[in-house]
Design a protein around this motif. Structure first.
Motif, PDB file in Angstrom:
ATOM      1  N   PHE A  49       0.828  -1.199   0.000  1.00  0.00           N
ATOM      2  CA  PHE A  49       0.000   0.000   0.000  1.00  0.00           C
ATOM      3  C   PHE A  49       0.868   1.257   0.000  1.00  0.00           C
ATOM      4  O   PHE A  49       0.658   2.165  -0.799  1.00  0.00           O
ATOM      5  N   ILE A  53       0.140   2.067  -3.706  1.00  0.00           N
ATOM      6  CA  ILE A  53      -1.285   2.388  -3.741  1.00  0.00           C
ATOM      7  C   ILE A  53      -1.619   3.787  -3.232  1.00  0.00           C
ATOM      8  O   ILE A  53      -2.397   4.503  -3.858  1.00  0.00           O
ATOM      9  N   GLU A  54      -1.058   4.163  -2.093  1.00  0.00           N
ATOM     10  CA  GLU A  54      -1.472   5.437  -1.508  1.00  0.00           C
ATOM     11  C   GLU A  54      -1.104   6.599  -2.432  1.00  0.00           C
ATOM     12  O   GLU A  54      -0.130   6.520  -3.180  1.00  0.00           O
ATOM     13  N   PRO A  55      -1.910   7.665  -2.399  1.00  0.00           N
ATOM     14  CA  PRO A  55      -1.591   8.833  -3.227  1.00  0.00           C
ATOM     15  C   PRO A  55      -0.180   9.344  -2.922  1.00  0.00           C
ATOM     16  O   PRO A  55       0.233   9.380  -1.767  1.00  0.00           O
ATOM     17  N   GLU A  60       3.691   4.936  -7.266  1.00  0.00           N
ATOM     18  CA  GLU A  60       2.235   4.907  -7.377  1.00  0.00           C
ATOM     19  C   GLU A  60       1.772   4.360  -8.721  1.00  0.00           C
ATOM     20  O   GLU A  60       2.265   4.772  -9.776  1.00  0.00           O
ATOM     21  N   ASN A  65     -10.086   5.573  -7.860  1.00  0.00           N
ATOM     22  CA  ASN A  65     -10.326   5.791  -6.438  1.00  0.00           C
ATOM     23  C   ASN A  65     -11.178   4.708  -5.782  1.00  0.00           C
ATOM     24  O   ASN A  65     -10.876   4.312  -4.651  1.00  0.00           O
ATOM     25  N   ARG A  68      -8.873   1.895  -4.931  1.00  0.00           N
ATOM     26  CA  ARG A  68      -7.995   2.320  -3.831  1.00  0.00           C
ATOM     27  C   ARG A  68      -8.740   2.238  -2.493  1.00  0.00           C
ATOM     28  O   ARG A  68      -8.208   1.731  -1.506  1.00  0.00           O
ATOM     29  N   LYS A  69      -9.988   2.700  -2.459  1.00  0.00           N
ATOM     30  CA  LYS A  69     -10.778   2.675  -1.223  1.00  0.00           C
ATOM     31  C   LYS A  69     -11.072   1.242  -0.776  1.00  0.00           C
ATOM     32  O   LYS A  69     -11.060   0.950   0.418  1.00  0.00           O
ATOM     33  N   ILE A  72      -8.006  -0.038   0.892  1.00  0.00           N
ATOM     34  CA  ILE A  72      -7.881   0.543   2.229  1.00  0.00           C
ATOM     35  C   ILE A  72      -8.769  -0.220   3.215  1.00  0.00           C
ATOM     36  O   ILE A  72      -8.342  -0.560   4.326  1.00  0.00           O
ATOM     37  N   ALA A  86      -6.753  -4.391  -8.246  1.00  0.00           N
ATOM     38  CA  ALA A  86      -5.683  -3.483  -8.679  1.00  0.00           C
ATOM     39  C   ALA A  86      -4.717  -4.212  -9.610  1.00  0.00           C
ATOM     40  O   ALA A  86      -4.290  -3.666 -10.629  1.00  0.00           O
TER      41      ALA A  86
END
Length: 125
Positions: A49, A53-55, A60, A65, A68-69, A72, A86
């Motif tokens: 992540f 994954i994280e902004p 990246e 989004n 991504r959520k 999370i 992903a």
């Protein structure tokens, strides 16, 4: 032992394009799926992540989004399929974009030509 050079050659090409994060992420997901220890899975999931994954992650990847959520949410109790969506998206990016460019690239064409030339001229021992 069989050694497959294709992925390594493709990876080298991606590095010339500065887009190697897709292949690295895909390979990291394949390794992640083989983890059997939940403790290790949690640790590796967090690293994936943070790295991909994280902004603004250092490597990246290009995912939307909602995916991504979902990741999370999945990080609360990561399973072996935590990154599957992903990974599927990244595979499609490579399949439709970078891999066709790779096959048309001078990099690949020269490699293919040198392989064909060496195959046609076997040395006699």
């Amino acid at each position: 032992m069989v050694i497959t050079y294709g992925p390594m050659i493709y990876q080298a090409y991606l590095e010339t394009e500065h887009s190697e994060e897709n292949m690295k992420f895909w390979l990291a997901c394949e390794a992640y799926k083989k983890i059997t220890s939940q403790r290790k899975r949690i640790s590796v999931a967090r690293k994936l992540f943070t790295k991909y994954i994280e902004p603004q992650a250092p490597n990246e990847i290009n995912i939307d989004n909602p995916v991504r959520k979902t990741i999370i949410r999945n990080l609360q109790e990561p399973t072996e399929s935590c990154f599957d969506e992903a990974q599927r998206i990244i595979y499609m990016h490579m399949e439709r974009d970078s891999y066709p460019r790779f096959l048309e690239s001078k990099f690949y064409q020269e490699l293919k030509h040198s392989f064909q030339t060496s195959s046609n001229n076997p040395t006699i021992n």
